[in-house]
Enzyme design. Structure first.
Site, PDB file in Angstrom:
ATOM      1  N   LYS A  78       0.860  -1.187   0.000  1.00 58.64           N
ATOM      2  CA  LYS A  78       0.000   0.000   0.000  1.00 58.64           C
ATOM      3  C   LYS A  78       0.889   1.227   0.000  1.00 58.64           C
ATOM      4  O   LYS A  78       1.952   1.236   0.640  1.00 58.64           O
ATOM      5  CB  LYS A  78      -0.878   0.009   1.263  1.00 58.64           C
ATOM      6  CG  LYS A  78      -2.197   0.706   1.079  1.00 58.64           C
ATOM      7  CD  LYS A  78      -3.211  -0.185   0.391  1.00 58.64           C
ATOM      8  CE  LYS A  78      -4.578   0.466   0.295  1.00 58.64           C
ATOM      9  NZ  LYS A  78      -5.609  -0.429  -0.202  1.00 58.64           N
ATOM     10  N   GLY A 174     -24.081   2.865   3.451  1.00 55.46           N
ATOM     11  CA  GLY A 174     -23.167   3.510   2.503  1.00 55.46           C
ATOM     12  C   GLY A 174     -23.524   3.160   1.076  1.00 55.46           C
ATOM     13  O   GLY A 174     -23.455   2.002   0.662  1.00 55.46           O
ATOM     14  N   GLY A 176     -22.094   4.383  -1.827  1.00 53.27           N
ATOM     15  CA  GLY A 176     -21.076   4.977  -2.694  1.00 53.27           C
ATOM     16  C   GLY A 176     -20.877   4.130  -3.935  1.00 53.27           C
ATOM     17  O   GLY A 176     -21.794   3.449  -4.411  1.00 53.27           O
ATOM     18  N   ASN A 177     -19.654   4.158  -4.457  1.00 53.96           N
ATOM     19  CA  ASN A 177     -19.355   3.423  -5.699  1.00 53.96           C
ATOM     20  C   ASN A 177     -19.714   1.947  -5.588  1.00 53.96           C
ATOM     21  O   ASN A 177     -20.270   1.366  -6.508  1.00 53.96           O
ATOM     22  CB  ASN A 177     -17.865   3.546  -6.037  1.00 53.96           C
ATOM     23  CG  ASN A 177     -17.521   4.964  -6.438  1.00 53.96           C
ATOM     24  OD1 ASN A 177     -18.314   5.637  -7.082  1.00 53.96           O
ATOM     25  ND2 ASN A 177     -16.356   5.428  -6.036  1.00 53.96           N
ATOM     26  N   VAL A 178     -19.392   1.337  -4.452  1.00 54.35           N
ATOM     27  CA  VAL A 178     -19.674  -0.094  -4.291  1.00 54.35           C
ATOM     28  C   VAL A 178     -21.103  -0.304  -3.774  1.00 54.35           C
ATOM     29  O   VAL A 178     -21.860  -1.103  -4.326  1.00 54.35           O
ATOM     30  CB  VAL A 178     -18.668  -0.755  -3.321  1.00 54.35           C
ATOM     31  CG1 VAL A 178     -18.995  -2.230  -3.149  1.00 54.35           C
ATOM     32  CG2 VAL A 178     -17.243  -0.592  -3.835  1.00 54.35           C
ATOM     33  N   TYR A 180     -23.876   1.400  -3.855  1.00 47.78           N
ATOM     34  CA  TYR A 180     -25.016   1.629  -4.740  1.00 47.78           C
ATOM     35  C   TYR A 180     -25.129   0.506  -5.777  1.00 47.78           C
ATOM     36  O   TYR A 180     -26.219  -0.004  -6.051  1.00 47.78           O
ATOM     37  CB  TYR A 180     -24.955   2.998  -5.438  1.00 47.78           C
ATOM     38  CG  TYR A 180     -26.332   3.405  -5.910  1.00 47.78           C
ATOM     39  CD1 TYR A 180     -27.188   4.106  -5.076  1.00 47.78           C
ATOM     40  CD2 TYR A 180     -26.803   3.025  -7.166  1.00 47.78           C
ATOM     41  CE1 TYR A 180     -28.479   4.431  -5.471  1.00 47.78           C
ATOM     42  CE2 TYR A 180     -28.089   3.342  -7.575  1.00 47.78           C
ATOM     43  CZ  TYR A 180     -28.915   4.049  -6.723  1.00 47.78           C
ATOM     44  OH  TYR A 180     -30.202   4.352  -7.122  1.00 47.78           O
TER      45      TYR A 180
END
Ligand code: NAD
Length: 340
Positions: A78, A174, A176-178, A180
């Site tokens: 990372k 949540g 968000g991108n994932v 939804y």
């Protein structure tokens, strides 16, 4: 610093700076035993350098476990770029970071993470080929959502006796991108959706498009449901919140959902089946790893279909050993990484 590395069994820690662009980067390489370390690059402000380093180390460690259980020939890494208060030329900063990655000769491959975008990855790609999730490679989020959907089905099968989601009450924290994308798939499968997000606009969209029931963010965890899918931030499950849960199982996208592994034992004691987050949310990593090698979408989809099978295997071990699936998953990953 070495104590932190030793505790995480970290292989290497690289620091780099470039006064011209303002780059201050930390690259944590947890393991290259199974292959080059792969993991996203964060671009965030941190209270101090040590906090940034701890974040990189903790996340790199998690990436090794995720890659190992996804059957990828990659280790975990990372990067953290400390976001300066002001930057004149963002593209130049990411290009400078690309040169740092190039100097590691392929031991670390980077990707999008919090605060970075595919456009940033394109800048990195000017300097090195050891980068994924560029504009042309595509966003991993829909693949993460697909994997989480498969994980929820496997979890429903293990805990409720069927992987048919029709009529199940699934709470998604949540959107968000994932989150939804996941909610869309759950809706298509006939699940009853209970949703929350800090952004009211996302919730309204889910109500209008998916017939979801809106729940206030502070009430979501205690809302009665069959499956809770945390898809916001990490650390949502702690001794306090576990006592509030009214669900049969937890399976969601968020990284590091458990405040500590002991929380997994508390879930187990309450009869709540916990699907280990790094197994459930590995679809995005599988996508970026295989896409980086120009594998076909068919090959990627076939590899992703193993997420549900892997979870089913973990649940079976956990049931046989009367232990939390989180501990079983950690043991499996450690056996692959360290041979113990
Ligand atoms: P995102 O930033 O697009 O969405 C997160 C959403 O959660 C936001 O809309 C935010 O408002 C909402 N949220 C945050 N805290 C909340 C709370 N307490 N209650 C309700 N809503 C809350 O992020 P994302 O890309 O969708 O990722 C979601 C999670 O999945 C993160 O933990 C991320 O680390 C993890 N993850 C993402 C991917 C990926 O491919 N994007 C892969 C693996 C893991």
């Amino acid at each position: 610093m070495f104590a932190i590395m030793e505790a995480a069994r970290l292989e290497a820690l690289h620091l780099a700076q470039d006064p011209v662009t303002g780059l201050k980067a930390i690259i944590a390489i947890h393991s290259t035993k199974l292959g080059p370390a792969l993991g996203g690059c964060r671009y965030l402000a941190y209270p101090d350098d040590i906090s940034a380093m701890r974040d990189a180390v903790r996340l790199a460690h998690g990436m090794s476990y995720k890659a190992a259980l996804a059957g990828l020939d990659h280790g975990g890494g990372k990067a953290v770029i400390i976001r300066p208060p002001h930057v004149d030329n963002r593209a130049a900063l990411f290009e400078a970071f690309g040169r740092v990655i190039e100097s590691l000769k392929g031991r670390y491959i980077t990707a999008v993470d919090s605060g970075t975008s595919s456009a940033d990855m394109d800048c990195i790609a000017q300097q090195t080929r050891h980068v994924t999730s560029t504009t042309s490679a595509g966003d991993p989020s829909p693949h993460t959502a697909m994997g989480v959907f498969a994980g929820i089905r496997a979890t429903a099968l293990a805990r409720l006796g069927s992987d048919d989601l029709e009529g199940l009450r699934i709470a998604v924290q949540g959107l968000g991108n994932v989150g939804y994308g996941l909610a869309e798939q759950l809706h298509a499968a006939g699940a009853e959706l209970l949703v929350s997000d800090l952004d009211g606009g996302r919730v309204r969209l889910a109500v209008e498009e998916l017939g979801a029931q809106p729940i206030a963010p502070e009430a979501l965890l205690s809302t009665p449901c069959d499956i809770l899918a945390p898809c916001g931030l990490g650390g949502v499950l702690n001794s306090h919140t576990v006592r509030q849960l009214h669900c049969a199982a937890v399976a969601g996208a968020a990284n590091n959902q458990l405040a500590s592994v002991e929380v997994a034992d508390e879930l187990e004691a309450r009869g709540i089946l916990y699907a280990p987050d790094y197994v459930v949310n590995s679809g995005g990593l599988i996508y970026v790893a295989l896409r980086h090698r120009d594998e076909s979408l068919v090959a990627i989809t076939s590899r992703m279909s193993q997420i549900g099978l892997r979870l089913t295997e973990i649940f079976a071990h956990a049931q046989a050993d009367k232990r939390s699936p989180a501990r079983v998953a950690d043991d499996l990953a450690e056996r692959l990484l360290y041979g113990n």
